[in-house]
Design a protein around this motif. Structure first.
Motif, PDB file in Angstrom:
ATOM      1  N   PHE A  72      -7.558  -0.503 -17.301  1.00  0.00           N
ATOM      2  CA  PHE A  72      -6.662   0.368 -16.485  1.00  0.00           C
ATOM      3  C   PHE A  72      -5.622  -0.632 -15.744  1.00  0.00           C
ATOM      4  O   PHE A  72      -4.400  -0.300 -16.024  1.00  0.00           O
ATOM      5  N   SER A  73      -5.884  -1.698 -15.144  1.00  0.00           N
ATOM      6  CA  SER A  73      -5.034  -2.617 -14.913  1.00  0.00           C
ATOM      7  C   SER A  73      -5.672  -3.960 -14.289  1.00  0.00           C
ATOM      8  O   SER A  73      -6.567  -3.674 -13.522  1.00  0.00           O
ATOM      9  N   VAL A  74      -4.902  -5.028 -14.539  1.00  0.00           N
ATOM     10  CA  VAL A  74      -5.479  -6.361 -14.095  1.00  0.00           C
ATOM     11  C   VAL A  74      -5.023  -6.723 -12.770  1.00  0.00           C
ATOM     12  O   VAL A  74      -5.279  -7.692 -12.225  1.00  0.00           O
ATOM     13  N   GLY A  75      -4.191  -5.850 -12.083  1.00  0.00           N
ATOM     14  CA  GLY A  75      -3.797  -6.100 -10.817  1.00  0.00           C
ATOM     15  C   GLY A  75      -2.073  -6.336 -10.896  1.00  0.00           C
ATOM     16  O   GLY A  75      -1.440  -6.244 -11.612  1.00  0.00           O
ATOM     17  N   ALA A  76      -1.717  -6.762  -9.729  1.00  0.00           N
ATOM     18  CA  ALA A  76      -0.237  -7.063  -9.613  1.00  0.00           C
ATOM     19  C   ALA A  76       0.367  -8.132 -10.160  1.00  0.00           C
ATOM     20  O   ALA A  76      -0.470  -8.878 -10.925  1.00  0.00           O
ATOM     21  N   ASN A  77       1.579  -8.358 -10.767  1.00  0.00           N
ATOM     22  CA  ASN A  77       2.261  -9.080 -11.663  1.00  0.00           C
ATOM     23  C   ASN A  77       2.278 -10.458 -10.755  1.00  0.00           C
ATOM     24  O   ASN A  77       3.151 -10.550  -9.975  1.00  0.00           O
ATOM     25  N   ILE A  78       1.414 -11.352 -11.134  1.00  0.00           N
ATOM     26  CA  ILE A  78       1.243 -12.429 -10.208  1.00  0.00           C
ATOM     27  C   ILE A  78       2.375 -13.499 -10.589  1.00  0.00           C
ATOM     28  O   ILE A  78       2.820 -14.470 -10.011  1.00  0.00           O
ATOM     29  N   GLY A  79       2.877 -13.108 -12.071  1.00  0.00           N
ATOM     30  CA  GLY A  79       3.994 -14.327 -12.212  1.00  0.00           C
ATOM     31  C   GLY A  79       5.195 -13.965 -11.509  1.00  0.00           C
ATOM     32  O   GLY A  79       6.040 -14.932 -11.158  1.00  0.00           O
ATOM     33  N   MET A  80       5.417 -12.583 -11.217  1.00  0.00           N
ATOM     34  CA  MET A  80       6.729 -12.429 -10.177  1.00  0.00           C
ATOM     35  C   MET A  80       6.397 -12.781  -8.872  1.00  0.00           C
ATOM     36  O   MET A  80       7.353 -13.587  -8.351  1.00  0.00           O
ATOM     37  N   ILE A  81       5.055 -12.824  -8.361  1.00  0.00           N
ATOM     38  CA  ILE A  81       4.699 -13.651  -7.052  1.00  0.00           C
ATOM     39  C   ILE A  81       4.960 -14.909  -6.882  1.00  0.00           C
ATOM     40  O   ILE A  81       5.406 -15.559  -5.982  1.00  0.00           O
ATOM     41  N   PHE A  82       4.530 -15.498  -7.972  1.00  0.00           N
ATOM     42  CA  PHE A  82       4.651 -17.193  -8.249  1.00  0.00           C
ATOM     43  C   PHE A  82       6.062 -17.536  -8.204  1.00  0.00           C
ATOM     44  O   PHE A  82       6.566 -18.374  -7.390  1.00  0.00           O
ATOM     45  N   MET A  83       6.731 -16.843  -8.944  1.00  0.00           N
ATOM     46  CA  MET A  83       8.244 -17.353  -8.968  1.00  0.00           C
ATOM     47  C   MET A  83       8.773 -17.174  -7.727  1.00  0.00           C
ATOM     48  O   MET A  83       9.771 -17.993  -7.328  1.00  0.00           O
ATOM     49  N   MET A  84       8.680 -15.993  -6.943  1.00  0.00           N
ATOM     50  CA  MET A  84       9.359 -15.713  -5.651  1.00  0.00           C
ATOM     51  C   MET A  84       8.734 -16.635  -4.681  1.00  0.00           C
ATOM     52  O   MET A  84       9.823 -17.377  -3.850  1.00  0.00           O
ATOM     53  N   ALA A  85       7.473 -17.138  -4.838  1.00  0.00           N
ATOM     54  CA  ALA A  85       6.797 -18.044  -3.704  1.00  0.00           C
ATOM     55  C   ALA A  85       7.479 -19.466  -3.979  1.00  0.00           C
ATOM     56  O   ALA A  85       7.877 -20.200  -3.056  1.00  0.00           O
ATOM     57  N   VAL A  86       7.539 -19.899  -5.301  1.00  0.00           N
ATOM     58  CA  VAL A  86       8.021 -21.214  -5.739  1.00  0.00           C
ATOM     59  C   VAL A  86       9.652 -21.336  -5.464  1.00  0.00           C
ATOM     60  O   VAL A  86      10.028 -22.255  -4.787  1.00  0.00           O
TER      61      VAL A  86
END
Length: 796
Positions: A535-549
């Protein structure tokens, strides 16, 4: 006649028998599981002329087999409490009890003489009209029913479950000479509707459909690997996920199933199919014979094609038959398919490859295409049954005729002939009759080429399903890069995620808001569901990582708020929203389910708020929602802290259900509201039905909650003491403690001096603040980066 299956007897409690018993218990059927009494006991009794009274002793074999099955992983049962639906007994004392069951399934050793003895006993005690079936994997059905009563033969056939019975969907039904049409029709429907299987009526031919084609494919590779001097790692690389097959691919799968099992089926085909044009292919290559001689059967004997030594995985060199360090395999042709998301779209590229991989694919698929075409009408009159069997029994994403269609039927014929094989005459006749493909899609339904009628006919049994592949283009209402909105008919829309791994990013959130907008204006309800592997493995953590970095915290704050606001729209729209999770439903996918009006989950749903693994807390309303659910369970004079703690631990321990039913235990699904569907193929249709029911009953937009009881310092203090103790005991790291304390602050409602009623928005703001602060932590970024690189959590 109308049949109802209330009670089933399973005779034989080995791996397969116990697995079948557990799966009937899974769906709520009472099961009587019988096996023989210990041999040493029967010898003592016959000598002394007495019966030993101890039931525990007499049922030792069946009880041990069932206990071992229930302890195995993956579990054969949806929930351990369902095991209470199984009663054990032995075939000496308890056979008379089969008079009270509706279906008797024989699952004893694969020996005709033993089976005939069991059927004689069954015929003596069964009530006329009771179904009797054999779970044989290859013994001809007509031999088994010889000499039995007319009523027995009328109600007897083969029902071949694949191992493990819970997870593999193929359910082959093999009629005997006198099996009634009513029995076949009933079992076909029961398998689909109740057992959640893909039912396939097969002919009474050696190994039936699934094993005949599957074992041919494996035997073909055994010969090809020597011919092309390939390593087992190379073959497993070429025959795994890249072509839509399980990760275990070929040789690892044989290790799991057992080489002895495979050899048994291959020998049976070799001995009983002398007219098969590929007869010699079923003869065992020398290296297989040597492995059998050495008893290198795979996992059950500790070594097969692979062998684990300490923490190292060694692989077998097929030339020297010695184990060596596994070698990484890579091919230029595979690199060309990395940007092609769907396996079915990769075959054109793979079969054109100019390296060893391309040659391998041309040889293996030419042999497979020719073989399946020549098995019609021998093993089946209809080509779609062969595809169904391979997908459901062997975990192939696409069946052989679907793959052949994908590269073009005429191109397939060209490859077949170039590799020295001959397709069946009916394939050339099909092309000559202007039918250029095995399948076509018309008006949302799948049609197949019917060889006897020489025309495209509708695949039967589709009316209970909604197949998104069939309606995606014709019923598309709106789409973007991450999702498609389809019209399911009757005023119900569906939002289907199309992002990688169905991750949730800005495009998916845009689609959800757009779907709700459209449904509120012009439709009656909305389903959020898809038919991908998960169904879904969750939020796009790549996007979160880029914003946080990049320390773009304002943008990250807005992104999290958009996620929260979208989940609240799912909860508070003016139309019913049904979420249909299945497979992996992690993080944001789970949060979406938590906010639905109703969840229609597949039985195989693995649901959890797993954000701790990437160093954060649930930030899309998950922390808020479990706090709300705990509050709703508070009762006068109860210890409210205990209830809240259970929900806290669901998040802090990143608990993941191993089935939809287990998700009720963790509070992620709710009794009386959410439901489970055993057959995933029916899930979208079932979700649509519930959306319609809610709309027609007069759906009222819910009122936002301002009555959530939070416990403040009372709860916060308890949680902080707990995390201190966990750290002191080295159960968690410093960073684990930091994340847990942030979660504690949210679920306690902050450090309020006394229990207080708060709004959802109050908790969402706390949740978002905690999430953002964790994204500024170096150790959180390390966890996210590690997950992105390896797909595994880092505990730093």
């Amino acid at each position: 006649m109308k049949r109802t299956i209330k009670k089933v007897a399973v005779i034989g409690s080995g791996i397969m028998g116990s697995g079948i018993a557990c799966h009937f218990a899974n769906i709520g059927v009472e099961v009587l599981l019988l096996d023989i009494i210990p041999k040493e006991l029967t010898e003592i009794e016959s000598k002394k002329g007495l019966t030993l009274e101890s039931k525990a002793v007499r049922n030792r074999i069946v009880n041990e087999h069932l206990a071992n099955s229930l302890k195995s992983k993956p579990s054969p049962i949806y929930h351990q409490k369902f095991a209470s639906r199984i009663t054990t007994g032995n075939t000496t004392d308890d056979m008379a009890k089969i008079a009270n069951v509706d279906w008797i399934i024989e699952v004893v050793v694969e020996r005709l003489d033993v089976k005939k003895i069991v059927f004689e006993q069954i015929d003596q005690y069964r009530t006329p009209g009771t179904l009797v079936t054999s779970n044989t994997s290859g013994i001809p059905i007509h031999f088994m029913s010889e000499g039995r009563s007319d009523d027995f033969q009328k109600h007897f056939c083969g029902t071949h479950f694949f191992n493990p019975a819970r997870y593999l969907k193929l359910f082959e039904i093999i009629p005997g000479p006198k099996t009634s049409g009513e029995v076949l029709a009933f079992l076909n429907n029961y398998g689909e509707q109740f057992l959640g299987k893909t039912s396939v009526v097969a002919k009474d031919t050696p190994a039936f459909i699934g094993n005949r084609i599957g074992v041919f494919g494996i035997q073909s590779l055994f010969h090809l690997v020597k011919e092309m001097n390939l390593t087992i790692e190379e073959v497993d690389k070429l025959t795994g996920p890249v072509i839509g097959r399980p990760k275990s691919a070929t040789f690892r799968t044989v290790d799991v199933v057992g080489l002895d099992t495979l050899v048994h089926v291959a020998n049976g085909i070799y001995e009983n199919c002398p007219e098969d044009e590929a007869h010699e292919l079923f003869k065992l290559p020398e290296f297989i014979s040597k492995m059998v001689e050495n008893k290198w059967f795979g996992s059950k004997t500790g070594q097969g094609f692979y062998k684990k030594v300490d923490k190292d995985i060694l692989s077998l060199d097929l030339n020297t038959l010695e184990y060596r360090t596994a070698k990484k395999a890579s091919f230029a042709t595979l690199e060309l398919t990395k940007t092609i998301e769907k396996p079915i779209d990769r075959f054109k590229v793979l079969l054109k490859g100019t390296d060893k991989a391309g040659e391998f694919y041309r040889k293996s698929f030419a042999a497979l295409f020719a073989y399946v075409s020549n098995r019609i009408p021998e093993i089946s009159d209809d080509l779609y049954k062969i595809d169904d069997a391979m997908k459901a029994g062997f975990g192939w994403e696409n069946g052989p005729f679907e793959i052949w269609d994908a590269i073009g039927v005429e191109k397939g014929i060209e490859i077949i002939k170039a590799e020295g094989h001959t397709p069946a005459p009916w394939v050339d006749e099909m092309i000559a009759s202007e039918n250029k493909s095995f399948y076509t899609i018309k008006e949302g339904a799948t049609y197949f080429y019917d060889i006897s009628k020489k025309s495209q006919e509708k695949v039967p049994g589709q009316d209970a399903f909604i197949i998104l592949n069939n309606i995606r283009e014709s019923k598309k209402v709106w789409s973007n890069s991450g999702a498609i909105i389809e019209d399911l008919g009757d005023g119900i829309l569906n939002i289907e995620f199309k992002s990688k791994m169905n991750t949730i990013g800005g495009d998916v959130l845009q689609a959800i808001n757009k779907g709700i907008d459209l449904a509120e204006k012009e439709y009656s309800g909305l389903v959020i569901g898809n038919q991908a592997a998960n169904f879904s493995v969750g939020a796009n953590i790549g996007m979160i990582f880029m914003m946080a970095v990049e320390q773009e915290y304002d943008e990250l704050n807005m992104a999290i708020k958009l996620f929260q606001d979208t989940m609240m729209r799912v909860r508070y729209s003016s139309i019913p929203v049904i979420v249909a999770p299945h497979g992996m439903t992690f993080g944001g996918g789970c949060e979406m389910s938590l906010h639905a009006d109703k969840v229609v989950a597949a039985a195989e749903t693995y649901m959890g708020l797993v954000e701790f693994g990437v160093g954060v807390i649930p930030g899309g309303g998950g922390s808020k929602e479990l706090t709300l659910r705990a509050s709703d369970l508070f009762r006068k004079n109860d210890v409210e802290l205990n209830t809240l703690q259970e929900y806290f631990l669901t998040i802090a321990m990143a608990k993941v259900s191993t089935s939809g039913y287990e998700a009720f235990d963790t509070g992620l699904l709710q009794h009386g509201k959410d439901i489970i569907v055993v057959n995933k193929d029916r899930q979208i249709a079932e979700a649509k039905k519930h959306a319609l029911l809610m709309a027609e009953a007069g759906y009222t937009q819910p009122i936002r909650r301002n009555d959530i009881k939070v416990l403040g310092k009372q709860a916060l203090g308890m949680f902080l003491v707990g995390t201190d103790q966990m750290l002191a005991g080295n159960y968690i790291s410093e960073h684990d403690k930091k994340i847990a304390n942030k979660l504690a602050y949210v679920m306690a409602g902050g450090d309020l001096s006394e229990p207080t009623l708060v709004s959802e928005q109050y908790l969402l703001d706390l949740e978002r603040e905690a999430f953002l602060s964790l994204c500024t932590e170096r150790k959180t970024l390390e966890r996210i980066q590690y997950m992105l690189k390896s797909g595994k959590p880092l505990r730093n």
